[in-house]
Design an enzyme around this catalytic site. Structure first.
Site, PDB file in Angstrom:
ATOM      1  N   HIS A   1     -24.143   1.303   5.199  1.00 57.85           N
ATOM      2  CA  HIS A   1     -25.135   1.367   6.271  1.00 57.85           C
ATOM      3  C   HIS A   1     -25.356   2.826   6.673  1.00 57.85           C
ATOM      4  O   HIS A   1     -24.622   3.361   7.510  1.00 57.85           O
ATOM      5  CB  HIS A   1     -24.666   0.562   7.475  1.00 57.85           C
ATOM      6  CG  HIS A   1     -24.477  -0.894   7.194  1.00 57.85           C
ATOM      7  ND1 HIS A   1     -23.439  -1.369   6.419  1.00 57.85           N
ATOM      8  CD2 HIS A   1     -25.198  -1.979   7.593  1.00 57.85           C
ATOM      9  CE1 HIS A   1     -23.522  -2.686   6.353  1.00 57.85           C
ATOM     10  NE2 HIS A   1     -24.572  -3.081   7.045  1.00 57.85           N
TER      11      HIS A   1
ATOM     12  N   HIS B   1     -30.963   0.334   7.529  1.00 61.60           N
ATOM     13  CA  HIS B   1     -29.824  -0.324   8.162  1.00 61.60           C
ATOM     14  C   HIS B   1     -28.714  -0.665   7.175  1.00 61.60           C
ATOM     15  O   HIS B   1     -27.604  -0.136   7.282  1.00 61.60           O
ATOM     16  CB  HIS B   1     -30.291  -1.596   8.880  1.00 61.60           C
ATOM     17  CG  HIS B   1     -29.282  -2.166   9.828  1.00 61.60           C
ATOM     18  ND1 HIS B   1     -28.059  -2.643   9.415  1.00 61.60           N
ATOM     19  CD2 HIS B   1     -29.322  -2.352  11.167  1.00 61.60           C
ATOM     20  CE1 HIS B   1     -27.379  -3.083  10.457  1.00 61.60           C
ATOM     21  NE2 HIS B   1     -28.123  -2.916  11.528  1.00 61.60           N
TER      22      HIS B   1
ATOM     23  N   GLU C   1     -13.408 -18.012  26.329  1.00 62.65           N
ATOM     24  CA  GLU C   1     -12.347 -18.090  25.313  1.00 62.65           C
ATOM     25  C   GLU C   1     -12.476 -17.016  24.237  1.00 62.65           C
ATOM     26  O   GLU C   1     -11.475 -16.432  23.815  1.00 62.65           O
ATOM     27  CB  GLU C   1     -12.359 -19.479  24.644  1.00 62.65           C
ATOM     28  CG  GLU C   1     -11.965 -20.619  25.542  1.00 62.65           C
ATOM     29  CD  GLU C   1     -13.146 -21.254  26.260  1.00 62.65           C
ATOM     30  OE1 GLU C   1     -12.941 -22.324  26.866  1.00 62.65           O
ATOM     31  OE2 GLU C   1     -14.273 -20.687  26.188  1.00 62.65           O
TER      32      GLU C   1
ATOM     33  N   ASP D   1     -10.336 -37.934  27.855  1.00 58.72           N
ATOM     34  CA  ASP D   1     -11.427 -36.978  27.651  1.00 58.72           C
ATOM     35  C   ASP D   1     -12.163 -37.199  26.337  1.00 58.72           C
ATOM     36  O   ASP D   1     -13.273 -36.693  26.144  1.00 58.72           O
ATOM     37  CB  ASP D   1     -10.898 -35.541  27.710  1.00 58.72           C
ATOM     38  CG  ASP D   1     -10.774 -35.042  29.136  1.00 58.72           C
ATOM     39  OD1 ASP D   1     -11.478 -35.573  30.009  1.00 58.72           O
ATOM     40  OD2 ASP D   1      -9.962 -34.126  29.381  1.00 58.72           O
TER      41      ASP D   1
ATOM     42  N   HIS E   1     -12.620 -33.392  23.109  1.00 59.24           N
ATOM     43  CA  HIS E   1     -11.497 -32.579  23.550  1.00 59.24           C
ATOM     44  C   HIS E   1     -10.217 -32.826  22.746  1.00 59.24           C
ATOM     45  O   HIS E   1      -9.215 -32.148  22.968  1.00 59.24           O
ATOM     46  CB  HIS E   1     -11.205 -32.843  25.030  1.00 59.24           C
ATOM     47  CG  HIS E   1     -12.143 -32.139  25.962  1.00 59.24           C
ATOM     48  ND1 HIS E   1     -13.506 -32.269  25.878  1.00 59.24           N
ATOM     49  CD2 HIS E   1     -11.900 -31.299  26.997  1.00 59.24           C
ATOM     50  CE1 HIS E   1     -14.072 -31.534  26.830  1.00 59.24           C
ATOM     51  NE2 HIS E   1     -13.119 -30.937  27.516  1.00 59.24           N
TER      52      HIS E   1
END
Length: 672
Positions: A31, A267, A415, A473, A477
């Site tokens: 690049h 690029h 997360e 659940d 889950h």
């Protein structure tokens, strides 16, 4: 402009540019656009502001520089070589070649001076936040009035692609909330990505977004040439210590290339031999040979060696004075820096008696809280789930980005960035980070887990609610495929303990493990504490005999992990009552077991015993290497269901009676 009439600064900038495009062209891969456009801001930062020592890339109080836009790594390699790191001109010429120190994206374990391995875009933005968190935490723990040994900044060069990725939003939001004033982004604002202009998909006001996060925002309009404006903006960023800063530097991707500048053609592909020559001509570069380093430019760059040596020597003097006044803290510092553990670190780990019952997540929480006071550099956090994961350090407060106090980091529901920030802390050094969430959400963390494994970082991942035993659940889950998929990852170790005492053994093994990233997988539901009086081995061996067959010669072996270990024990009792000698093998960690000597593995799983059964509430693919052709697996090769956990487990066949019936079938098959 002729090279003869260039200022020394301009000559140095163009030296970075030409070395970079020459390396990309020689490799016929890479690049070139980012190094051509971002060279001025990188030069000003490295030559005028970055506190580092090329002769000691691991000096603890150096400034950190993260190239989040890792595809532009030739920019970083050129800077490292020019400023005197152990990276030769021949190494630049070997860019992207087999066995070289200059791979296609910067990798910490290959190239001295690279602070973080940044391949996937956005990772470096969060790594830098983690580094800034580590700096604040260590400054609070070790600095004393009039004695400062931790005081450095974290810089990251980020691009449009980084800021499009969701992880950068997660990381930027938390950094602003924590007011991490030692964190500085340089944004290569060139309005071009790989497919074309960013206007195709990215039209938001980035600076207003970061302003909303609580960052100081600064702009440089003429980033291709205006070194003094860049310098002034970096100085303003450094001066602001109450909030992080982002400096948007307007650049032209592929600057100097007459036919490709400002386009995506600059690029992701080499410029081409003719375009390289034309680019050098347009830059006023008078030398035709590739990889040319003007002596006056190289001399100017190499002044970093003397500056860095003086900076580190001054720090060493301050450190020795501090260590003399604080000998116990100094010993702790040295232990933490080398990844060691203090004497008696595991003395207060809990244990439980057979017959007691508790979830392994609960046992893990008690282990964490026994470890943290003994290992004060244990730095934990969770994705808004500490009440469920049981990972809060009760003896410590919540982390404050301003004061640096507290060992518990509230990551919020972030997360992906949480995992990458923990990796940044591991790269920074001096802390041992762990992060926690539900096991099914490990999917959100996977790119960061993979980079932790690739770089063999000591990051600890704690995952709870690990199976269909989660219950109500439902399948969204309930982790099913996650465990086996993570076992496929090279250099990643994953432990799924079967009861409370195995969980404590797992934490002991985790704290002693320094050979890469490690995951701990824990159940939500209560499980019985098992009798270990006949055990031969423990979690550190990965797999071991928990209960021996009567007479010592098993006819069938029941293998299990996690909450299903109790089923193997109960099934053994029933089979033994029927006169079938049955061995129970606990297999909490495949990676540890596979590293044991062949003699040990054959002792645990005798080759002559072909009736082997695995019991695990997850997909069965992979267990074949242990059960062999004569055995079978009880598992979950479909998604879960919504109902109370004990109902789901029963309906899916996770009962002692089903284990016994399955074992009879395996034995019958072997006798036929």
């Amino acid at each position: 402009m002729s090279a003869v009439t260039k200022t020394l600064d301009e000559l140095c900038v163009d030296t970075i540019r030409t070395l970079s495009i020459d390396a990309v062209q020689k490799a016929n891969s890479g690049h070139p656009g980012l190094p051509l456009g971002a060279a001025p801001m990188a030069y000003v930062l490295w030559q005028r502001h970055l506190r580092h020592n090329p002769r000691d890339p691991h000096w603890p109080d150096r400034d950190r520089f993260v190239l989040s836009a890792g595809h532009g790594c030739m920019l970083l390699y050129s800077l490292l070589h020019l400023t005197g790191y152990d990276l030769s001109l021949d190494d630049l010429k070997a860019f992207r070649q087999w066995g070289s120190k200059t791979p296609g994206h910067p990798e910490t374990h290959l190239t001295p001076g690279v602070e973080a391995t940044t391949g996937p875009l956005g990772q470096g933005t969060a790594n830098a936040v983690g580094m800034a968190i580590a700096e604040r935490f260590l400054a609070a723990r070790y600095n004393r009035p009039g004695q400062t040994i931790v005081d450095h900044r974290t810089f990251a060069l980020v691009g449009d692609g980084d800021l499009m990725e969701g992880i950068s939003s997660e990381a930027g939001s938390l950094a602003g909330h924590l007011k991490l004033g030692k964190l500085k982004y340089l944004y290569d604002d060139n309005h071009v990505s790989l497919d074309g202009p960013t206007s195709q998909a990215f039209t938001e006001d980035v600076l207003r977004r970061y302003e909303a996060y609580g960052w100081q925002v600064l702009r440089v309009e003429r980033g291709n040439t205006d070194l003094e404006a860049i310098d002034a903006a970096i100085r303003a960023a450094i001066a602001e210590e109450d909030r992080p800063s982002i400096v948007a530097v307007r650049t032209t991707i592929g600057y100097g290339s007459p036919h490709k500048a400002g386009t995506s053609a600059a690029h992701g592909s080499p410029l081409g031999v003719e375009e390289v020559a034309l680019t050098k001509k347009d830059l006023g570069w008078e030398w035709t040979e590739a990889f040319y380093e003007p002596p006056e430019a190289l001399k100017h760059f190499r002044a970093a060696l003397e500056r860095g040596a003086k900076l580190e020597a001054d720090w060493e003097r301050r450190f020795e004075a501090w260590a003399g006044a604080n000998p116990e803290l100094a010993e702790e510092w040295r232990t933490a820096r080398k990844g060691g553990l203090p004497a008696g670190w595991d003395a207060k780990l809990p244990s439980w008696k057979p017959g007691e019952s508790l979830a392994t997540r609960v046992a893990s929480g008690k282990a964490i809280n026994a470890l943290a006071p003994q290992v004060p550099w244990l730095l934990g956090g969770d994705a808004d789930l500490s009440e469920s994961t049981k990972t809060k350090i009760e003896s410590a407060g919540d982390f404050d980005g301003v004061t640096g106090q507290g060992n518990n980091i509230h990551y919020g529901v972030r997360e992906h960035a949480m995992a990458a920030m923990a990796n940044g802390m591991s790269w920074h050094g001096g802390v041992r980070p762990f992060v926690a969430t539900f096991f099914c959400f490990s999917d959100y963390m996977r790119p960061s887990i993979r980079l932790a494994a690739l770089n063999e970082l000591p990051t600890i991942f704690v995952w709870t609610h690990d199976s269909i035993g989660l219950g109500e659940d439902g399948p969204t889950h309930q982790a099913v495929e996650q465990l086996m998929s993570l076992r496929l990852m090279p250099h990643f170790t994953i432990i799924r303990p079967g009861d409370a005492n195995e969980t404590v053994e797992a934490w002991r093994a985790i704290m002693e493990h320094r050979e890469g990233a490690i995951g701990l997988v824990l159940c939500r539901q209560n499980v019985p504490v098992l009798d270990r009086s006949g055990a031969r081995g423990d979690v550190s061996r990965g797999g071991y005999v928990l209960a021996e067959a009567s007479g010592g010669a098993p006819k069938v072996i029941l293998m299990a992990t996690g909450s299903e270990l109790q089923l193997a024990v109960a099934g053994r009792q029933k089979l033994e009552a029927e006169g079938v000698p049955t061995r129970v093998v606990s297999m909490p960690c495949w990676e540890f077991f596979d590293k044991q000597p062949r003699a040990y593995r054959d002792d645990v799983l005798p080759p002559g015993v072909r009736a082997r059964i695995s019991i695990e509430a997850g997909v069965t693919l992979g267990w074949q290497k242990y059960v062999g052709d004569g055995g079978g697996s009880i598992g979950v090769d479909r998604y879960g269901a919504s109902a109370p956990g004990e109902v789901v487990l029963r309906e899916y066949g996770f009962t002692a009676d089903h284990v016994v019936a399955f074992a009879r079938g395996v034995l019958k098959k072997g006798d036929s």
